[in-house]
Design a protein around this motif. Sequence first.
Motif, PDB file in Angstrom:
ATOM      1  N   ILE A 442       0.839  -1.206   0.000  1.00  0.00           N
ATOM      2  CA  ILE A 442       0.000   0.000   0.000  1.00  0.00           C
ATOM      3  C   ILE A 442       0.871   1.252   0.000  1.00  0.00           C
ATOM      4  O   ILE A 442       0.596   2.226  -0.719  1.00  0.00           O
ATOM      5  CB  ILE A 442      -0.949  -0.022   1.213  1.00  0.00           C
ATOM      6  CG1 ILE A 442      -2.008  -1.115   1.040  1.00  0.00           C
ATOM      7  CG2 ILE A 442      -1.623   1.335   1.413  1.00  0.00           C
ATOM      8  CD1 ILE A 442      -2.828  -1.395   2.283  1.00  0.00           C
ATOM      9  N   PHE A 448      -2.538   5.347  -0.028  1.00  0.00           N
ATOM     10  CA  PHE A 448      -2.986   5.930   1.230  1.00  0.00           C
ATOM     11  C   PHE A 448      -2.699   7.423   1.212  1.00  0.00           C
ATOM     12  O   PHE A 448      -1.971   7.924   0.344  1.00  0.00           O
ATOM     13  CB  PHE A 448      -2.281   5.256   2.413  1.00  0.00           C
ATOM     14  CG  PHE A 448      -0.828   5.629   2.571  1.00  0.00           C
ATOM     15  CD1 PHE A 448      -0.405   6.427   3.625  1.00  0.00           C
ATOM     16  CD2 PHE A 448       0.135   5.197   1.647  1.00  0.00           C
ATOM     17  CE1 PHE A 448       0.926   6.771   3.763  1.00  0.00           C
ATOM     18  CE2 PHE A 448       1.462   5.540   1.787  1.00  0.00           C
ATOM     19  CZ  PHE A 448       1.866   6.326   2.851  1.00  0.00           C
ATOM     20  N   ALA A 493      -7.207  -1.240   0.116  1.00  0.00           N
ATOM     21  CA  ALA A 493      -6.921   0.191   0.017  1.00  0.00           C
ATOM     22  C   ALA A 493      -7.968   0.938  -0.801  1.00  0.00           C
ATOM     23  O   ALA A 493      -8.294   2.091  -0.492  1.00  0.00           O
ATOM     24  CB  ALA A 493      -5.533   0.399  -0.578  1.00  0.00           C
ATOM     25  N   LEU A 526      -4.881   3.171   6.577  1.00  0.00           N
ATOM     26  CA  LEU A 526      -5.980   3.344   5.623  1.00  0.00           C
ATOM     27  C   LEU A 526      -6.934   4.465   6.022  1.00  0.00           C
ATOM     28  O   LEU A 526      -7.937   4.703   5.337  1.00  0.00           O
ATOM     29  CB  LEU A 526      -6.752   2.034   5.485  1.00  0.00           C
ATOM     30  CG  LEU A 526      -5.973   0.858   4.876  1.00  0.00           C
ATOM     31  CD1 LEU A 526      -6.784  -0.428   4.938  1.00  0.00           C
ATOM     32  CD2 LEU A 526      -5.584   1.164   3.429  1.00  0.00           C
TER      33      LEU A 526
END
Length: 822
Positions: A442, A448, A493, A526
């Motif tokens: 991620i 993010f 995500a 997140l």
Amino acid sequence: MIELTINDKKISVEEGTTILKAAQQNSIKIPNLCFDKRLRPYGGCRLCVVELEGQPRLFAACSTPVAPGMIVKTETPKLRKARQTVLELLLVHHPLDCPICDKAGECDLQDLAYEYGKPEGRFIRHRKAAPPDVRGPLVELTANRCILCGKCVRICAEHQGRGALGLIGRGFPTVVQPAFGEILECDYCGQCIDICPTGALLSKPFKFQARAWFLEEKDTICPFCGCGCTLTLGMREGKLLRSRAKEDSGRSDGNLCGRGRFGFDYIYSENRLKTPLIRKDGELVPATWDEALTHISESLKYIINSYGKESVGAIGSHRCTNEDNYMLRKFMVNVAGSHNIDSSAAFGYAKVQKALDAAFGIKAHPIHLKSPLGKDVIFVIESDISITHPVFGLNIMQAKREGSRLIVADSKETKLTRHSSAHLKMKHGTSVALINGLMKIIMDKGLFNREIVSRTPGFSVLEKNLEEYKPEQVSAITGIPVEQLVETAESLAKAKSRILSFTVSLNENTKGADLVHAASNLIILLGEEADALQIPAEYANTYGLYKMGVRPDAGSSTGKNIFDMLYDAGSVHALYIMGEDPLSTFPFNSKIMRSLKSLELLVVQDIAMTETAKLAHVVLPASSWAEKDGTFINAEGITQKLQRVVDAPGQSLPDWQILRNLSLSMGTDISTRNIEGISEEIKFSVREELTASDRRNFTPVSHAPGEAADSEYPLSLVTRDVLQHSGSMSTRSKALDLVVSEPFLEISEEDAKKFGIADSSHVKVSSRRGTVYLKAKVSDAVRSGTVFTSVHFPHGRVNALTYYPEAGVASTDAVKIEPAKG
């Protein structure tokens, strides 16, 4: 909203609502036999037919959606005649055996026949005469009484996700039974028994016990897992005979698992305690309450005077009420003067709570049983929630059916993996590495909000820590292909809403506090709130006992925890154990044995003669959950009332009352004289913990494997719950023991062949701590190199193999196996 008229009553309902549901929402009765709100519309029985103005034919209300301006009639001569004809056809083959049918008095078909009058009987009748199928342990199938509504088949397949029953055959010979007419092997939840409108499916333990009209029914709360389901208990002449669920009842909306439906009979186990016992000349002998309390009082006073107040400890119980646990803490602090108090939550929920406090600054973290519904992505990590918390598991599967993406990472095939959108087949105990790897992907892909998240304390340390968790490295640790790791990270995500869920408990050895830290890190990364992390408290009152302060750090002073008291011999000189059996259920029982034998005073207060009680100096008989009033707090943080439904056997007393009497014996009055007074005191003295906080902290953690397999101990032992049992308490149930009565060792076909193990044979299992003998179950649901078992059964002594986890790491055990000789 759609406006329509039913029986001259104008109503408004949401678009997509069926006529039947619209009527039910407005207290308008339409008869039916094949409808259940948990199932898809079926339209099979045709009893719910209604007339629509302007339409020549009749419509099934259960499968016809409402329309603007629709005018509906539910009671007309035409409809009554149609329903009488349907009933007439249903009764052509139905046996008239109401006098011997256990469903008599609460049979939907019987009620409708009474309401619509005696059928004309225009058809030649041929009564079915097949014998009942009584081969299964808990459910009896009587095909003669079946009206083929299909509700049992559909609730098993659609709702429970099992599909153990089917409609076999075509035309008049059609029957409901398992495939190929085999013995019913299922989850034994009993949902089919409750949903059956006739006596075609019956509870074998309840059969011929009582007529429905002789039963006195009371609602109470299930004593097993943390879901807190409502049980409707049926009693006759002071004995508990039946447990069932009512539609829309309680937190579970009328759903029950097999433990709640069949497991209540543990209160009638043969080893129930009925009188106090004192050890004299090495034997436990009956005594009066005065003798037992005087003995405890004098012994405690001597130990406190000789070694100090901190030489006394206590262990509370998730099986006891809030009032019981509150009184235990009050006794320890106000009478014994010690803060040495803890519970089995130290192996599970306490770890979770401490980790969440560090990450989010919250002192309590209840889950929401319906949190999975409506989520884009549900990520379940190394847990079979359909076993540990069955009703929560039902909601996860319902969310999947309604469009949520269900991703399950597990080393074993489970019900949730079979119903998942994606199954990440991982190596056991590698969840921390998995989550770290997902966070690395991620971050690397920029999925993010770096500008906001980078301000969170600990971010730079986390980012540096994740350098060691590149996809290729994580794939090597977990066994999950890189492509699946990337796909999972992107799904999490990019989802608009998501939850992560798993369990941490005494009975599982692949997860620890580090997993909670890692999952919290992912949630913060997140940008989610803490409620995106759903980790349910294990048992019926685990949440409650923690809230009542049954932990060493609850007050201003900090006492000894359960690891000090049970694994460090000599740490305390007196131990008061209420409603717990550490010797049977806690890991590394040889260490516990040494500690318990070193005590100068061991008091065990329980409902049955447990393995721990056999070592006690004094044993006190307590009332079970059904024999006292009080409250439980379920995993949602909801306080629910228990009510006394039967009398306690012999001289058994509620736990709180025993503690009150012991306090008086020691010269201190610590409580009011009734349960209502204690409940009021709890309201004022136990403050509500805030569940909201703006604090966010990253706590970087690294993957640390448990005990590694080697040439001497080549296999890894993983412990998990089995569906039919919860803790060790349920193993006293004769009904549940008919399904699973002993621990078994699940082993892959490859390993079974390698070590010469035959299915159902006995196996010698050894670890660095001990040796036990278990029955083998060869299974294709288990990875090679790993064996699975459960720790529910005291006689199985599986906890002789295990060790208690240090820090927050997983505690899997290395073992060796060989065929048992002789």
